[in-house]
Design a protein around this motif. Structure first.
Motif, PDB file in Angstrom:
ATOM      1  N   ASP A  48       0.827  -1.211   0.000  1.00 18.78           N
ATOM      2  CA  ASP A  48       0.000   0.000   0.000  1.00 18.78           C
ATOM      3  C   ASP A  48       0.862   1.261   0.000  1.00 18.78           C
ATOM      4  N   ALA A 112      -8.851  -3.016  -0.835  1.00 21.39           N
ATOM      5  CA  ALA A 112      -8.135  -2.876  -2.109  1.00 21.39           C
ATOM      6  C   ALA A 112      -9.107  -2.775  -3.280  1.00 21.39           C
ATOM      7  N   LEU A 113     -10.166  -3.582  -3.238  1.00 16.99           N
ATOM      8  CA  LEU A 113     -11.172  -3.513  -4.302  1.00 16.99           C
ATOM      9  C   LEU A 113     -11.864  -2.147  -4.329  1.00 16.99           C
ATOM     10  N   GLY A 116      -9.589   0.407  -5.861  1.00 17.27           N
ATOM     11  CA  GLY A 116      -9.441   0.212  -7.300  1.00 17.27           C
ATOM     12  C   GLY A 116     -10.632   0.714  -8.098  1.00 17.27           C
ATOM     13  N   PHE A 117     -11.837   0.667  -7.488  1.00 14.82           N
ATOM     14  CA  PHE A 117     -13.047   1.107  -8.188  1.00 14.82           C
ATOM     15  C   PHE A 117     -13.437   2.545  -7.856  1.00 14.82           C
ATOM     16  N   GLY A 127     -12.212   3.468   0.735  1.00 14.72           N
ATOM     17  CA  GLY A 127     -11.330   2.333   0.488  1.00 14.72           C
ATOM     18  C   GLY A 127     -10.106   2.375   1.384  1.00 14.72           C
ATOM     19  N   ARG A 190      -5.830   2.543 -11.135  1.00 13.98           N
ATOM     20  CA  ARG A 190      -6.832   1.640 -10.540  1.00 13.98           C
ATOM     21  C   ARG A 190      -6.284   0.218 -10.418  1.00 13.98           C
ATOM     22  N   LEU A 191      -5.532  -0.207 -11.438  1.00 16.35           N
ATOM     23  CA  LEU A 191      -4.901  -1.523 -11.353  1.00 16.35           C
ATOM     24  C   LEU A 191      -3.830  -1.544 -10.264  1.00 16.35           C
ATOM     25  N   GLY A 194      -6.022  -1.750  -7.011  1.00 16.59           N
ATOM     26  CA  GLY A 194      -6.927  -2.894  -6.912  1.00 16.59           C
ATOM     27  C   GLY A 194      -6.239  -4.241  -6.880  1.00 16.59           C
ATOM     28  N   CYS A 197      -5.536  -6.763  -3.796  1.00 17.20           N
ATOM     29  CA  CYS A 197      -6.420  -7.786  -3.221  1.00 17.20           C
ATOM     30  C   CYS A 197      -5.892  -9.204  -3.492  1.00 17.20           C
TER      31      CYS A 197
END
Length: 525
Positions: A48, A112-113, A116-117, A127, A190-191, A194, A197
């Motif tokens: 992170d 993490a998801l 990413g979104f 998040g 975003r990748l 995300g 995870c």
């Protein structure tokens, strides 16, 4: 009477010469595997931190934010993790160390998801909040579990694993930044966030293959299960038996009790622990708490998160203008930290905690001061100063190298081993809470600080903090190398006079061991 002295000395020498030379035990591979799996949770924090240092460059291009919003989103996960670390102590006493690690991985997976979104600043902040809870749990429980499983001969080596994996996660984040930076902006960052995870899933699954902590099993009265784990994680059957006896004594279970399952007093389950830690501590517990919280405070207050989080900003100030050059230089920071933390793990049980810690802080004082000089020269020059650029980059790498040989891993090793068993989970929670709170303050004030007192002035300040840390460690911290967890409390309580206590402790231990060896030798004869 005068003649008996030499005779006795000669007899003692003869007996000592007959005593067998102790053989250094081989590394326990089962304990090594357990520590390896548990410590993998620390990858979550490292990833992170590493990923945000580069992702923020591209997040700002899509989600517009002020400098204050930038430093808040960068550092807020450390404040959120306070909630996780505060809850982790009680959770681990309730669920067990192993399932608490699984729980940490599950929480970070969701966080993490969400990151990413994220479509806006508020969504991203949610998040960060969820991921922060998971990080707090992971940071507290991994060192505690590892220290409780590891034999004394390898506890420093194995307990440094969490810091090793933080650095591996950091490097993974830096590499991901560089790799995903080639993608379109709205997809790349975003990748970066995300994909965090994925390790969380593997960690949660891998941890299920580990045994539960033998000390937690004893606290639950499951002596049979604890014995089986100790037999696998100890260097010898004799050590396993000794460790079980010491844990039983600490838990208030009679030594002669050999039942597989026994009733344990309520105090062993954590009741009254906070009172004993904070309201009515003994001198030994107060000394331990000061050392545990203090070492984590200075680990972060000396400025390491400013370098690992804001590396691209520092390198930009030093003279590297392109995003690619800044990310490559930041990757060099990750490689340097990872290499030197690996070096440190092999010397913790050979050299000891204090020599590595003091050497580390001394090196940080010099390198941060030199970095401040380089950045100050650059700040007062109208053109590119190559030697100052070179000095600045070299001192960043030197700083993280010195940090990684001592002040990086040792706080996790030290605080996981000094607290008595009955206070260990909650004591480690307090230490980790101090770590995260200080980290949050440092990471959320760096931009404001360097705008107020310049980049160079900021690192002069960090150098001053490291000087105070050196004096603090030199005067208050006893050496814990080679001591069993149940012996630790006896080293503390005299504060600045700990050297006298340690000397008396060693003399008494040596005398007892000598008596046992002489009895064994006499019995053999």
């Amino acid at each position: 009477m005068a003649e008996k002295g030499p005779e006795n000395n000669g007899a003692a020498t003869a007996i000592e010469s007959q005593l067998p030379t102790p053989i250094k035990p081989k590394r326990n591979k089962y304990a090594l595997a357990c520590a390896f799996l548990a410590s993998m949770t620390s990858i979550l924090l490292g990833y992170d931190v590493g990923i945000m240092s580069g992702a923020i460059i591209y997040i700002k291009k899509e989600i517009h934010m002020t400098d204050v919003q930038k430093e808040v989103i960068m550092g807020i996960i450390n404040i959120y993790s306070l909630l996780g670390s505060a809850a982790a102590g009680r959770t681990s006493d309730w669920l067990g160390r192993r399932y608490t690690i699984v729980f940490a991985g599950a929480i970070f997976f969701v966080g993490a998801l969400l990151m990413g979104f994220a479509t806006n600043y508020a969504f991203l902040m949610v998040g960060r909040f969820v991921a922060g809870i998971g990080v707090g749990y992971a940071l507290m429980i991994a060192p505690v579990y590892t220290a409780e499983v590891a034999p004394a001969s390898a506890r420093g080596f194995l307990s440094s694993f969490p810091e090793v994996f933080i650095n591996f996660g950091l490097l993974l984040g830096y590499v991901s930044n560089y790799g995903f930076s080639k993608l379109p902006t709205h997809i790349g960052w975003r990748l970066m966030l995300g994909i965090g995870c994925i390790p969380a899933v593997f960690i949660a699954i891998g941890v299920l293959a580990m045994p539960e902590s033998p000390r937690w099993l004893v606290m639950q009265g499951r002596l049979g299960d604890a014995k089986r784990v100790l037999d696998k994680t100890s260097d010898s059957p004799a050590e396993s038996k000794q460790r079980l006896a010491e844990i039983k004594e600490a838990a208030g279970i009679p030594e002669h009790c050999t039942d597989d399952v026994v009733a344990v007093s309520k105090k062993s389950h954590g009741s009254g622990v906070w009172r004993e830690l904070l309201l009515h501590p003994t001198p030994a517990v107060r000394h331990i708490l000061i050392c545990g919280a203090g070492i984590h405070f200075f680990q972060q207050a000396s400025g390491i998160d400013s370098i690992v989080l804001y590396g691209p900003d520092i390198f930009k100030k030093a003279g590297l203008k392109s995003d690619t050059d800044q990310l490559l230089a930041t990757m060099a920071v990750g490689f340097t930290k990872t290499i030197f933390i690996l070096v440190a793990t092999f010397y913790l049980d050979k050299v000891g905690r204090r020599p590595l810690l003091l050497s580390s802080v001394a090196g940080m004082i010099v390198s941060s001061m030199a970095l401040g000089i380089g950045l100050t020269v650059i700040d007062h020059s109208d053109r590119r100063v190559v030697w100052a650029l070179t000095l600045s980059i070299a001192m960043v790498l030197t700083y993280v190298a010195f940090f990684s040989i001592g002040l990086g891993p040792i706080p996790w090793v030290y605080t996981s081993e000094i607290f008595p068993m009955r206070l260990r989970a909650q004591g480690a929670s307090i230490a980790v809470a101090m770590n995260r709170a200080t980290s949050g303050v440092i990471s959320m004030t760096f931009i404001s600080l360097h705008k107020a007192i310049t980049f160079g002035g900021t690192f002069f300040l960090y150098s001053g903090v490291a000087m105070v840390a050196f004096l603090f460690f030199y005067t208050l911290y006893p050496e814990t190398q080679g001591k069993t967890l149940e012996e630790m409390e006896g080293l503390f309580g005299t504060f600045f006079k700990w050297r006298t206590t340690l000397k008396e402790f060693e003399e008494k231990k040596s005398e007892n061991e000598g008596q046992i060896q002489m009895q064994n030798l006499s019995g053999g004869v």
